[in-house]
Design a protein around this motif. Sequence first.
Motif, PDB file in Angstrom:
ATOM      1  N   ALA A  57       0.831  -1.198   0.000  1.00  0.00           N
ATOM      2  CA  ALA A  57       0.000   0.000   0.000  1.00  0.00           C
ATOM      3  C   ALA A  57       0.869   1.254   0.000  1.00  0.00           C
ATOM      4  N   GLY A  58       2.013   1.181   0.685  1.00  0.00           N
ATOM      5  CA  GLY A  58       2.928   2.317   0.699  1.00  0.00           C
ATOM      6  C   GLY A  58       3.481   2.618  -0.683  1.00  0.00           C
ATOM      7  N   LEU A  59       3.811   1.580  -1.450  1.00  0.00           N
ATOM      8  CA  LEU A  59       4.324   1.774  -2.802  1.00  0.00           C
ATOM      9  C   LEU A  59       3.240   2.333  -3.720  1.00  0.00           C
ATOM     10  N   HIS A  60       1.998   1.911  -3.504  1.00  0.00           N
ATOM     11  CA  HIS A  60       0.893   2.490  -4.276  1.00  0.00           C
ATOM     12  C   HIS A  60       0.751   3.984  -3.967  1.00  0.00           C
ATOM     13  N   MET A  61       0.948   4.354  -2.703  1.00  0.00           N
ATOM     14  CA  MET A  61       0.887   5.765  -2.322  1.00  0.00           C
ATOM     15  C   MET A  61       1.960   6.568  -3.062  1.00  0.00           C
ATOM     16  N   LEU A  62       3.179   6.025  -3.129  1.00  0.00           N
ATOM     17  CA  LEU A  62       4.263   6.710  -3.828  1.00  0.00           C
ATOM     18  C   LEU A  62       3.952   6.844  -5.321  1.00  0.00           C
ATOM     19  N   ALA A  63       3.368   5.793  -5.906  1.00  0.00           N
ATOM     20  CA  ALA A  63       3.002   5.848  -7.321  1.00  0.00           C
ATOM     21  C   ALA A  63       1.983   6.951  -7.574  1.00  0.00           C
ATOM     22  N   ALA A  64       1.015   7.084  -6.663  1.00  0.00           N
ATOM     23  CA  ALA A  64       0.000   8.133  -6.814  1.00  0.00           C
ATOM     24  C   ALA A  64       0.633   9.518  -6.746  1.00  0.00           C
ATOM     25  N   LEU A  65       1.598   9.708  -5.851  1.00  0.00           N
ATOM     26  CA  LEU A  65       2.275  11.000  -5.733  1.00  0.00           C
ATOM     27  C   LEU A  65       3.049  11.335  -7.008  1.00  0.00           C
ATOM     28  N   LEU A  66       3.677  10.335  -7.614  1.00  0.00           N
ATOM     29  CA  LEU A  66       4.399  10.572  -8.860  1.00  0.00           C
ATOM     30  C   LEU A  66       3.457  11.019  -9.971  1.00  0.00           C
ATOM     31  N   VAL A  67       2.273  10.425 -10.029  1.00  0.00           N
ATOM     32  CA  VAL A  67       1.294  10.821 -11.039  1.00  0.00           C
ATOM     33  C   VAL A  67       0.822  12.255 -10.775  1.00  0.00           C
ATOM     34  N   VAL A  68       0.607  12.601  -9.514  1.00  0.00           N
ATOM     35  CA  VAL A  68       0.235  13.976  -9.168  1.00  0.00           C
ATOM     36  C   VAL A  68       1.315  14.949  -9.642  1.00  0.00           C
ATOM     37  N   GLY A  69       2.582  14.604  -9.400  1.00  0.00           N
ATOM     38  CA  GLY A  69       3.675  15.450  -9.860  1.00  0.00           C
ATOM     39  C   GLY A  69       3.701  15.590 -11.372  1.00  0.00           C
ATOM     40  N   ALA A  70       3.403  14.492 -12.083  1.00  0.00           N
ATOM     41  CA  ALA A  70       3.391  14.528 -13.544  1.00  0.00           C
ATOM     42  C   ALA A  70       2.314  15.472 -14.066  1.00  0.00           C
ATOM     43  N   VAL A  71       1.180  15.514 -13.389  1.00  0.00           N
ATOM     44  CA  VAL A  71       0.098  16.417 -13.800  1.00  0.00           C
ATOM     45  C   VAL A  71       0.473  17.868 -13.472  1.00  0.00           C
ATOM     46  N   LEU A  72       0.988  18.098 -12.264  1.00  0.00           N
ATOM     47  CA  LEU A  72       1.305  19.459 -11.831  1.00  0.00           C
ATOM     48  C   LEU A  72       2.389  20.096 -12.694  1.00  0.00           C
ATOM     49  N   VAL A  73       3.382  19.300 -13.117  1.00  0.00           N
ATOM     50  CA  VAL A  73       4.498  19.888 -13.861  1.00  0.00           C
ATOM     51  C   VAL A  73       4.037  20.438 -15.211  1.00  0.00           C
ATOM     52  N   LEU A  74       2.930  19.925 -15.729  1.00  0.00           N
ATOM     53  CA  LEU A  74       2.413  20.431 -17.003  1.00  0.00           C
ATOM     54  C   LEU A  74       1.790  21.815 -16.852  1.00  0.00           C
ATOM     55  N   PHE A  75       1.549  22.251 -15.606  1.00  0.00           N
ATOM     56  CA  PHE A  75       1.014  23.589 -15.362  1.00  0.00           C
ATOM     57  C   PHE A  75       2.130  24.621 -15.173  1.00  0.00           C
ATOM     58  N   VAL A  76       3.382  24.160 -15.162  1.00  0.00           N
ATOM     59  CA  VAL A  76       4.500  25.109 -15.054  1.00  0.00           C
ATOM     60  C   VAL A  76       4.610  25.861 -16.365  1.00  0.00           C
ATOM     61  N   LYS A  77       4.650  27.189 -16.276  1.00  0.00           N
ATOM     62  CA  LYS A  77       4.696  28.003 -17.482  1.00  0.00           C
ATOM     63  C   LYS A  77       6.008  27.767 -18.220  1.00  0.00           C
ATOM     64  N   PRO A  78       5.951  27.355 -19.499  1.00  0.00           N
ATOM     65  CA  PRO A  78       7.189  27.126 -20.243  1.00  0.00           C
ATOM     66  C   PRO A  78       7.843  28.444 -20.628  1.00  0.00           C
ATOM     67  N   GLN A  79       9.159  28.356 -20.920  1.00  0.00           N
ATOM     68  CA  GLN A  79       9.857  29.537 -21.416  1.00  0.00           C
ATOM     69  C   GLN A  79       9.315  29.908 -22.793  1.00  0.00           C
ATOM     70  N   THR A  80       9.152  31.203 -23.031  1.00  0.00           N
ATOM     71  CA  THR A  80       8.674  31.659 -24.338  1.00  0.00           C
ATOM     72  C   THR A  80       9.847  32.126 -25.175  1.00  0.00           C
ATOM     73  N   ALA A  81       9.693  32.001 -26.464  1.00  0.00           N
ATOM     74  CA  ALA A  81      10.787  32.328 -27.363  1.00  0.00           C
ATOM     75  C   ALA A  81      11.098  33.805 -27.329  1.00  0.00           C
ATOM     76  N   SER A  82      12.338  34.137 -27.574  1.00  0.00           N
ATOM     77  CA  SER A  82      12.781  35.519 -27.642  1.00  0.00           C
ATOM     78  C   SER A  82      13.863  35.629 -28.685  1.00  0.00           C
TER      79      SER A  82
END
Length: 439
Positions: free
Chosen positions: A410-435
Amino acid sequence: MSTPAMTKPYEGRFDSTSDAVYRKVSWRLIPLLFLCYIVAYLDRVNVGFAKLQMQGDLQFSEAVYGLGAGIFFVGYFLFEVPSNVVLHRVGARRWIARIMVTWGVLSAATMFVSSPMSFYVIRFLLGAAEAGFFPGIILYLTYWYPAARRGKATSLFLAAIPFAGILGGPISGWILQGMGGVHGWAGWQWLFLLQGLPTVVLGVVVWRYLDDRVKDAQWLTPAERELIARDIAAEDAGKPDAKILTVLANPRVWLLALVYFSFVSGLYGISFWLPSIIKAIGVKSALDIGLVSAIPWAFGVVAMYLVARSADRRLEYRWHSAIAAVVGAAGLVLSVAFHGNAVYAMAGLTLATMGIMATLPIFWGMPTAFLGGAAAAAGIAFINSFGNLSGFSAPFMIGLIKDATQSTDAGLHMLAALLVVGAVLVLFVKPQTASPDRR
């Protein structure tokens, strides 16, 4: 609070002359930093191997072990930002040397632990002593490499984590099995002593060998120093050097801290519990556990380097991080699904380690792309310290879960869930825009 407009990081020139200069820098800096992080990581997580004997000798419950393993990160969290700000002001050479000497002494002193309270105290002090080392090195690399070269350099430095697993597992297993009873000390006591003292020696080497800034590097020619300084200055021109409180109030910094918390939860879940998980799937000898534990870390080295290289080439870090995190989560789930089959379970743990390790160097390409100066010192330290609170919560929660269920599944399942949460959150990080290209 208004957020300055983000610009594309300065990429630096890519020609034979520049390549040769940065290759020279890497050969000078990375081997020593790599070795320092190996001993740092061993001193942080060798408690996972010590647990194989220490828990029985001292009659610690799983929850006591998990709390002691994790309380390191409370001290780490409290002193991380102040430590990195001091490093930015006084220089990496003297401050990293101070960090390494104090944590080496405290790590060796863990051999004298005799009760839960003494275990908690020494682990807290160890975290306070080590605070600032990792973010200090991440900050230090920004003084020497522009963004498009920094990911590869960071991956080479962070490869010390899986290498610590590759080397530390067999060495720790040998110490536990071969040194027990020598001079009346248990194997776990020798483990802390023999892995703590080399850190003190390396601290002295850092004091004598490391240069604070490019201008101090007499091993570079004046032309080489000028080339690097020009590259770094051109990149820093697009970064705000904000006040510390302004940085800590930046929503983007907080988002990255949450992402890093999710990613590092998986890392410390693997680091602290891998020996116990391997033992649970049928490997009994301490030496054999150490040898088997090297397998996931060896594959992690390869995954880390290849993914970081791909991210640098494309200057794209969000999707690389997200995909790697999902792969890590899938590996943890598979290791649980095949718990009864040692080979398949190890394959799952190996896949998990590859995904988790691949997230780390490319993650640091995001905050270092928009933070500079004192803002970088504070922001990097805050993100790292907040993320490393997972080093407290993950082992403690797994310990509680194992006490309640007599299983780590169950602990490993908890860690897997946290990794998925991180994968979703990182897509909300504003990317660098071209200059426009400033070269």
